[in-house]
Design an enzyme around this catalytic site. Sequence first.
Site, PDB file in Angstrom:
ATOM      1  N   GLN A  96     -40.736 -35.778 -55.042  1.00 25.56           N
ATOM      2  CA  GLN A  96     -41.615 -35.892 -53.883  1.00 25.56           C
ATOM      3  C   GLN A  96     -43.087 -36.092 -54.264  1.00 25.56           C
ATOM      4  O   GLN A  96     -43.937 -36.229 -53.381  1.00 25.56           O
ATOM      5  CB  GLN A  96     -41.521 -34.622 -53.028  1.00 25.56           C
ATOM      6  CG  GLN A  96     -40.124 -34.087 -52.824  1.00 25.56           C
ATOM      7  CD  GLN A  96     -39.285 -34.982 -51.938  1.00 25.56           C
ATOM      8  OE1 GLN A  96     -39.628 -35.243 -50.797  1.00 25.56           O
ATOM      9  NE2 GLN A  96     -38.181 -35.486 -52.484  1.00 25.56           N
TER      10      GLN A  96
ATOM     11  N   ASP B 199     -41.703 -28.661 -53.874  1.00 25.82           N
ATOM     12  CA  ASP B 199     -40.813 -29.777 -53.514  1.00 25.82           C
ATOM     13  C   ASP B 199     -40.303 -30.529 -54.733  1.00 25.82           C
ATOM     14  O   ASP B 199     -39.293 -31.214 -54.671  1.00 25.82           O
ATOM     15  CB  ASP B 199     -41.527 -30.754 -52.572  1.00 25.82           C
ATOM     16  CG  ASP B 199     -41.613 -30.209 -51.163  1.00 25.82           C
ATOM     17  OD1 ASP B 199     -41.107 -29.097 -50.935  1.00 25.82           O
ATOM     18  OD2 ASP B 199     -42.193 -30.885 -50.292  1.00 25.82           O
TER      19      ASP B 199
ATOM     20  N   GLU C 240     -39.017 -47.207 -45.707  1.00 26.77           N
ATOM     21  CA  GLU C 240     -40.391 -47.630 -45.955  1.00 26.77           C
ATOM     22  C   GLU C 240     -40.548 -49.152 -45.952  1.00 26.77           C
ATOM     23  O   GLU C 240     -41.580 -49.673 -45.520  1.00 26.77           O
ATOM     24  CB  GLU C 240     -40.887 -47.050 -47.285  1.00 26.77           C
ATOM     25  CG  GLU C 240     -41.407 -45.631 -47.195  1.00 26.77           C
ATOM     26  CD  GLU C 240     -40.322 -44.586 -46.977  1.00 26.77           C
ATOM     27  OE1 GLU C 240     -40.652 -43.454 -46.550  1.00 26.77           O
ATOM     28  OE2 GLU C 240     -39.144 -44.903 -47.236  1.00 26.77           O
TER      29      GLU C 240
ATOM     30  N   HIS D 273     -48.763 -35.880 -49.345  1.00 27.49           N
ATOM     31  CA  HIS D 273     -48.029 -35.101 -50.355  1.00 27.49           C
ATOM     32  C   HIS D 273     -48.208 -35.702 -51.744  1.00 27.49           C
ATOM     33  O   HIS D 273     -47.245 -35.895 -52.492  1.00 27.49           O
ATOM     34  CB  HIS D 273     -46.541 -35.010 -50.001  1.00 27.49           C
ATOM     35  CG  HIS D 273     -46.261 -34.223 -48.762  1.00 27.49           C
ATOM     36  ND1 HIS D 273     -46.655 -34.660 -47.521  1.00 27.49           N
ATOM     37  CD2 HIS D 273     -45.630 -33.032 -48.574  1.00 27.49           C
ATOM     38  CE1 HIS D 273     -46.288 -33.782 -46.603  1.00 27.49           C
ATOM     39  NE2 HIS D 273     -45.679 -32.780 -47.215  1.00 27.49           N
TER      40      HIS D 273
ATOM     41  N   ARG E 169     -51.250 -31.992 -49.827  1.00 27.69           N
ATOM     42  CA  ARG E 169     -50.518 -31.012 -49.011  1.00 27.69           C
ATOM     43  C   ARG E 169     -51.200 -29.655 -48.902  1.00 27.69           C
ATOM     44  O   ARG E 169     -51.229 -29.070 -47.817  1.00 27.69           O
ATOM     45  CB  ARG E 169     -49.102 -30.835 -49.591  1.00 27.69           C
ATOM     46  CG  ARG E 169     -48.264 -29.843 -48.818  1.00 27.69           C
ATOM     47  CD  ARG E 169     -46.933 -29.619 -49.487  1.00 27.69           C
ATOM     48  NE  ARG E 169     -46.035 -28.787 -48.710  1.00 27.69           N
ATOM     49  CZ  ARG E 169     -44.830 -28.417 -49.101  1.00 27.69           C
ATOM     50  NH1 ARG E 169     -44.369 -28.802 -50.264  1.00 27.69           N
ATOM     51  NH2 ARG E 169     -44.077 -27.661 -48.335  1.00 27.69           N
TER      52      ARG E 169
ATOM     53  N   PHE F 144     -43.027 -42.254 -51.740  1.00 23.53           N
ATOM     54  CA  PHE F 144     -42.052 -43.163 -51.139  1.00 23.53           C
ATOM     55  C   PHE F 144     -42.618 -44.543 -50.838  1.00 23.53           C
ATOM     56  O   PHE F 144     -41.872 -45.478 -50.545  1.00 23.53           O
ATOM     57  CB  PHE F 144     -41.469 -42.549 -49.871  1.00 23.53           C
ATOM     58  CG  PHE F 144     -40.817 -41.208 -50.098  1.00 23.53           C
ATOM     59  CD1 PHE F 144     -40.319 -40.858 -51.349  1.00 23.53           C
ATOM     60  CD2 PHE F 144     -40.723 -40.280 -49.075  1.00 23.53           C
ATOM     61  CE1 PHE F 144     -39.737 -39.613 -51.573  1.00 23.53           C
ATOM     62  CE2 PHE F 144     -40.142 -39.032 -49.295  1.00 23.53           C
ATOM     63  CZ  PHE F 144     -39.642 -38.701 -50.538  1.00 23.53           C
TER      64      PHE F 144
END
Length: 268
Positions: free
Chosen positions: A75, A71, A14, A63, A121, A39
Amino acid sequence: SAYPNRVFEMYIAEQNLISVALGMSKVGLHPFASTFAAFLSRGLDQIRMAQYSDADIKFCGSHAGISIGEDGPSQMGLEDISMMRSILNSVVIQPSDAISTIKLMKNFIKEKTIGYIRTIRPKTPVIYSDSEEFNIGESKILHQSDKDKAVVFACGISVHETLKAYDFLQKDDINIAVIDMYSIKPLDYERVKQFAHLPIVIVEDHYPYGALGEAIGSYLTRYNIPSSKCKHLCVKSLPRSGSTKELLHHYEIDSEAIIQAVKNLIIE
């Protein structure tokens, strides 16, 4: 992709993603940098420094929140709105369906600054028509009446949970106003002021700090706008893995929690 030559894969990096986007921005391109919302925190230093280069970068964090389900917490972006709101001249939006996402993007790209669009999501129903327009800094009234006993401000997945709560409360003869606060920064301050006379429920799939709840709360406090009562529904403990429905219920940001919050506020 419709334009494969315009897509660059940065893999699990990232910081590099953001640095390359900054370079593209400074040579006159319009980069969109996309990764999981969780992230983006890896690249906060790059985002922070990009603002000092007067960057025009649009970030997409997908997400987001506990609604991603199985997940698990590693996440789940639950700090991302707070992070992106802290950038001085940033724009932060969270659409709730496909139509609002498409319409918002047309105006989002016109903002010559660092922008953040938060996406979710789970599959969600379309609640808007093609004729709707979505401007940065505004919001949408989904339900309103002169008999409203409370107002619910929501964004993203929480809009759909609020609509479920609205339908249930109607059966108990309880009217509520439902507001889709898709523009988190800049916030639709006039809309908040318009409904501040009612008991307020704010619901979001984010930690308590630095997101929609604090944006609304700080506005009411800063300008001494009287509000009768307020309840902030958000993720208040460390999440675990589970289905979307299980997690929204367990962390009390689902329709049942909204129903209970409304009833508690109007009988207090």
